[in-house]
Design an enzyme around this catalytic site. Structure first.
Site, PDB file in Angstrom:
ATOM      1  N   SER A 252       0.843  -1.191   0.000  1.00  0.00           N
ATOM      2  CA  SER A 252       0.000   0.000   0.000  1.00  0.00           C
ATOM      3  C   SER A 252       0.873   1.233   0.000  1.00  0.00           C
ATOM      4  CB  SER A 252      -0.861   0.009   1.249  1.00  0.00           C
ATOM      5  OG  SER A 252      -0.001   0.092   2.364  1.00  0.00           O
ATOM      6  N   LYS A 253       0.317   2.318  -0.514  1.00  0.00           N
ATOM      7  CA  LYS A 253       1.122   3.537  -0.614  1.00  0.00           C
ATOM      8  C   LYS A 253       1.483   4.110   0.749  1.00  0.00           C
ATOM      9  CE  LYS A 253      -3.076   6.020  -1.742  1.00  0.00           C
ATOM     10  NZ  LYS A 253      -3.918   6.500  -2.770  1.00  0.00           N
TER      11      LYS A 253
END
Ligand code: GLU
Length: 494
Positions: A252-253
């Protein structure tokens, strides 16, 4: 039968590493088999899709040398290659499905569906459509459509039994029909949802092998139903494992930059990034870690892909990138380095920022170090500036990242307006709000103008530096994150 594979990104944001990972295996397999690799743009979400995102995805894939044999920009014999240009196909197939009893028209209002979901949640059930409109007669359906009532088309799903299909990486998978929702196939705006356009297009485009992320496994029963209703031959399915953060959570970012352009802008070589992506789930028979795309296409055996989630480890990528840099002849390296450093879009902005502040060229580098290179190491004390408490600083860094994620036009004036607005709604003086941002982004207390710098750094690098500053302050616990989520929602919704 000639092999045809495809990648079908939705143009709803910046180009994602996952798209490159999936495209790589599809392309390599098609090439190995002497087949074709197709790029299809799934712009079925009219609200979130954008032309810019499509352009960026095409550019990013080209940078990685993942070009295609048929696609929206070059055409091909089974085009068009954008969902938005193929609406008549979906309409015809949806009507055929309705006639065959495989789908039905549904008039349920959003209020009814919301209430249904709440009730099912209260009963501890998994929310899904209850079949309310299945009983409508053909004449009633026609009358309500003629009267202009808003409606969607839904897939009819058996209410008992199981669906079994084969994933060539995992073997047989069985999912009870009870767990499958009567998914919308055509939305009220006439656009198809993913399930309808993906199945119709894969069939019409003659796709023979589907390689995609494992998050789509749960959608397969819906696709099996559609294929069965039409009597089509299902493709060979391969669900590649999801890329993971070091802690095994889905990449995930928040934890790892996920944009392809982040890696391009930081100076990774495309062939090193591709090589690293090729080691995600796959390993060469001789276990070598450095190998070329040509070697991959020679040795690739899809059934040897491991379903265990591979960890995308940036430090490992750094090591591999270093190996590639050392292998390049000096002259080639010089060319590559200067084209990276001279990246024209950024250089233009940097030059205009420097013009007012420079008397000699040898003063340039010390001013732009953090824009072109890494940020200087910083510690807790650097980030703490009166009158802010540590809690304030963490909140400011986190809320600044959230603010930047919502910006639609990445330009310094928009960035400035958005950050000032966040300072205001959080009740901070703009001067206090921006102080820790300067340090987090530039590694210094004084730097070139902040909003221009953010424009040059781009969203992903800015976010990565803000997150690393938060980590320097001890990170954000899950409990604290929930509190910040709540506060952010309240602030931005009032
Ligand atoms: N549009 C889907 C995505 O962006 C494609 C999924 C598929 O390959 O079927 O992941």
């Amino acid at each position: 039968m000639s092999v045809r594979t495809r990648v079908a990104p939705s143009p709803t944001g910046t180009p994602h590493l996952g798209t490159a990972y999936i495209a790589l295996f599809n392309k390599a397999y098609a090439e190995q088999q002497g087949g074709d690799f197709i790029l299809r743009i799934e712009d079925s979400d009219t609200v979130r899709s954008s032309k810019q995102s499509e352009v960026d995805i095409l550019d990013a894939l080209k940078w990685l040398d993942l070009d295609w044999d048929e696609g929206p920009d070059i055409g091909g014999s089974r085009g068009p290659y954008r969902v938005s240009e193929r609406l008549t196909h979906y309409e015809a197939h949806a009507n055929e499905l309705i006639q065959a009893g495989g789908a039905f028209t549904c008039f349920c209002s959003q209020e009814r569906l919301d209430e249904l979901r709440r009730e099912q949640q209260r009963q501890g059930e998994t929310p899904k459509y209850d079949g309310h409109c299945l009983a409508l007669s053909e004449s009633e359906v026609q009358r309500r459509i003629d009267e202009g009532e808003s409606h969607v088309v839904r897939l009819r799903v058996p209410d008992s039994g199981d669906c079994t299909f084969t994933d060539r990486i995992r073997g047989e998978i069985t999912i009870p029909w009870q767990q499958v929702d009567m998914q919308v196939l055509v939305k009220s705006d006439g656009f198809p949802t993913y399930h309808l356009c993906a199945t119709v297009d894969d069939h019409l485009m003659g796709i023979t092998h589907i390689l995609r992320g494992e998050e789509w496994i749960s959608s397969c029963p819906k696709h099996v139903l559609i294929y069965d209703y039409f009597g089509w031959q299902f493709q060979e399915l391969f669900h590649l494992p999801l890329l993971r953060n070091k802690d095994q959570s889905k990449m995930s970012k928040r934890k790892n930059p996920t944009g392809i352009n982040y890696y391009r802008d930081r100076g990774y070589l495309p062939e090193a990034l591709l090589n690293y992506l090729a080691t995600m789930g796959w390993s060469m028979p001789d276990e070598s870690e450095q190998f070329s795309y040509a070697q991959l296409t020679e040795k690739l055996d899809l059934t040897r892909i491991s379903p265990r989630g591979p960890v995308f480890d940036v430090e490992k990528l750094d090591w591999l990138n270093g190996c590639y840099i050392r292998d390049l002849p000096d002259e080639e390296l010089r060319t590559r380095f200067s084209s990276w450093a001279g990246n024209s879009a950024n250089l233009e902005k940097i030059v205009s920022m420097l013009k007012e502040r420079t008397e000699r060229f040898d003063q340039v580098l010390t001013q732009v170090d953090y824009l072109i290179g890494e940020r200087k190491p910083i510690d807790k004390e650097d980030l703490m500036q009166p009158p802010l408490s540590e809690e304030d600083v963490v909140k400011i860094l986190d809320f600044a990242a959230r603010t930047l994620e919502c910006i639609t036009t990445w330009r310094s004036d928009e960035i400035g307006v958005a950050l000032r607005h966040t300072a205001e709604i959080c009740d901070y003086k703009v001067r206090d709000f921006v102080a820790p941002l300067f340090v987090a982004l530039s590694g210094r207390k004084v730097a070139l103008p902040l909003f221009d710098s953010i424009e040059v750094l781009g969203l992903e690098l800015t976010r990565a530096r803000l997150r690393s500053a938060i980590d320097i302050l001890g990170g954000i616990s899950n409990k604290k994150l929930k509190r910040l989520d709540k506060e952010w929602t309240t602030l931005t919704q009032s």
